[in-house]
Design an enzyme around this catalytic site. Structure first.
Site, PDB file in Angstrom:
ATOM      1  N   LYS A  68       0.852  -1.190   0.000  1.00 55.30           N
ATOM      2  CA  LYS A  68       0.000   0.000   0.000  1.00 55.30           C
ATOM      3  C   LYS A  68       0.886   1.236   0.000  1.00 55.30           C
ATOM      4  O   LYS A  68       1.926   1.265   0.661  1.00 55.30           O
ATOM      5  CB  LYS A  68      -0.912   0.024   1.237  1.00 55.30           C
ATOM      6  CG  LYS A  68      -1.709   1.319   1.408  1.00 55.30           C
ATOM      7  CD  LYS A  68      -2.432   1.383   2.745  1.00 55.30           C
ATOM      8  CE  LYS A  68      -3.088   2.742   2.931  1.00 55.30           C
ATOM      9  NZ  LYS A  68      -3.764   2.873   4.248  1.00 55.30           N
ATOM     10  N   GLU A 119      -8.305  12.331  12.619  1.00 50.36           N
ATOM     11  CA  GLU A 119      -7.430  11.231  13.020  1.00 50.36           C
ATOM     12  C   GLU A 119      -6.545  11.555  14.222  1.00 50.36           C
ATOM     13  O   GLU A 119      -5.608  12.354  14.120  1.00 50.36           O
ATOM     14  CB  GLU A 119      -6.550  10.796  11.843  1.00 50.36           C
ATOM     15  CG  GLU A 119      -5.762   9.541  12.127  1.00 50.36           C
ATOM     16  CD  GLU A 119      -5.219   8.903  10.865  1.00 50.36           C
ATOM     17  OE1 GLU A 119      -4.446   7.955  10.977  1.00 50.36           O
ATOM     18  OE2 GLU A 119      -5.590   9.354   9.762  1.00 50.36           O
TER      19      GLU A 119
END
Length: 463
Positions: free
Chosen positions: A219, A268
């Site tokens: 990723k 976040e």
């Protein structure tokens, strides 16, 4: 650190100066007092009258707000060493005289710290004022918590400080901040916007999928930049007010350095430490919000069952689980994610709770966690190498830890996404997405376009 419950401020300043003379290093005096309610945006706005350095922070539920004006302590480390920042804060605390009878709330000397996404990135013109890591203890700190309001005044005392003049100046500036009633007018207006090399960015996404298919990496998180221009100098206070109003479940932050401000609303959390209890967040996997409740529920259910997004999310969970076990005990991580709804987007969310092992601080945790797969990719070394080679954008502090810590290293840091760097009449906005094997460049482009929306709206929209 010398903690004093009740003492005349003149005596505290004199004691600090005596120590500064004896030890040949500056001492710091920090005094906290409870005040009448004041609007934090008004306080922030008033600070521009005598300081070009301001900080704003509110946690995700807006139950805690911190506003800093000026710099009593400033430290910059060009090498972006986490341990250097930790050492500097420890030394400052050891040389501090603290007068605070409200230590059950987030008062006293509080250090704000910011770090770069990649310490090896060479800082260019865009991020020149945010080179390396920085630590700041504001001269004046407004704390709003549990419906109570406090102001903490912190100052440096040297062997030759003129204490009477110092006290007079601090008193006058504090009163100016507390007596202000002027709310910033709504004047920000975007007149031009420019996407930086969208076709090149899509080609980079395609290149990443090829690298993943070749199993060089699993990723990669890639970011892009949107540039805007305002009709006149941009009001940072107005942006903060707009973000607070509409960005529920987001941390709102602003770090102004010499009139250039890094600002954003991020969902976040990287880490929170509260009396040795550790809280972190796995946040990865994204879908838009629906226009109706039925559509919104359908999109949420699709996200919870989407293979690509679940795979992306699991990379983050696995990495954070491994990291947390290295510095904490009694780790609790649920087996499945839930939805984390925002105004424009919804994410897959897994909370993390643990108990901190001895001899670790919040700075040590940040060093171990950053960058997570949610902001870099997986495995870290390979994904970061790809970003360094192919991403044209200078990340600076985008996607990096930003937050605060107190004298006992309790504190909270968020990941600085959904953000912009504002400089007078110009701003650069940043947004990123996680690229996996089956990622479609145009789809990822559209996802980042949605992620630009909150900051575009807060900056004033465009004609």
């Amino acid at each position: 650190m010398i903690e004093i419950q009740e003492k005349n401020i003149d005596d505290v300043l004199q004691s600090a100066q005596k120590q500064a003379i004896q030890q040949s290093v500056p001492a710091f005096v920090s005094v906290t007092e409870q005040i009448e309610p004041i609007d934090p945006i008004v306080f922030f706005h008033a600070g521009s009258e005598f300081s070009n350095d301001r900080i704003f922070w509110s946690n995700a539920d807006q139950q805690v707000e911190l506003v800093g004006i000026g710099q009593a302590i400033y430290y910059q480390d060009q090498a972006a060493s986490y341990q250097a920042v930790k050492k500097q804060w420890l030394e400052a605390i050891q040389n501090s005289f603290i007068v605070n009878s409200f230590d059950n709330v987030k008062t006293g000397p509080i250090a704000f710290a910011g770090f770069p996404f990649d310490p090896e990135e060479q800082t260019k013109e865009l991020w020149a004022k945010f080179a390396g890591s920085q630590l700041i203890v504001p001269t004046f700190l407004l704390t709003i918590e549990k419906g109570q309001y406090f102001v903490t005044t912190t100052t440096q005392v040297t062997h030759d400080s003129e204490l009477d003049d110092l006290l007079k100046q601090l008193t006058e500036q504090k009163q100016q901040l507390l007596q202000s009633t002027q709310f910033p007018p709504k004047e920000n207006q975007i007149i031009l916007q420019h996407e930086v090399d969208p076709q090149q960015w899509k080609e980079m996404v395609q290149k990443a999928t090829e690298e993943i298919a070749a199993e060089h990496v699993h990723k990669v998180v890639l970011a892009r930049e949107l540039q805007v221009e305002f009709s006149h100098s941009c009001s940072i206070a107005e942006i903060i007010a707009a973000l607070k109003e509409v960005q529920d479940n987001n941390y709102v932050f602003a770090w102004e350095k010499d009139r250039t401000c890094f600002i954003g609303a991020t969902p976040e959390r990287l880490v929170k430490v509260d009396n040795n209890h550790v809280y972190s967040t796995c946040l990865a996997g994204t879908a838009p919000r629906g226009k109706t409740k039925r559509e919104d529920r359908h999109l949420g259910e699709e996200l919870l069952n989407d293979k690509k997004n679940l795979e992306e999310h699991q990379f983050v969970v696995d990495m954070i689980r491994k990291s947390v076990h290295s510095f904490a005990k009694y780790v609790n991580i649920p087996d499945k994610p839930v939805l984390y709804p925002l105004k424009n987007l919804q994410h897959l969310y897994t909370p993390v709770k643990a108990v901190l092992e001895e001899d670790y601080t919040i700075v040590d945790i940040i060093e171990k966690l950053h960058p997570t797969p949610a902001l870099c990719g997986f495995p870290r070394h390979n994904s970061l190498a790809f970003i360094r080679q192919f991403e044209q954008m200078e990340r600076g502090w985008y996607g990096a830890p930003i937050g605060w810590m107190d004298s006992r290293f309790n504190g909270e840091f968020a990941v600085a996404i959904r953000s912009a760097l504002v400089d007078d009449t110009h701003a650069s906005l940043f947004a990123g997405c996680g690229v996996l094997r089956d990622s479609d460049p145009h789809g990822e482009y559209q996802e980042t376009a949605i992620k630009f929306t909150p900051m575009l709206d807060a900056l004033g929209g465009w004609l």
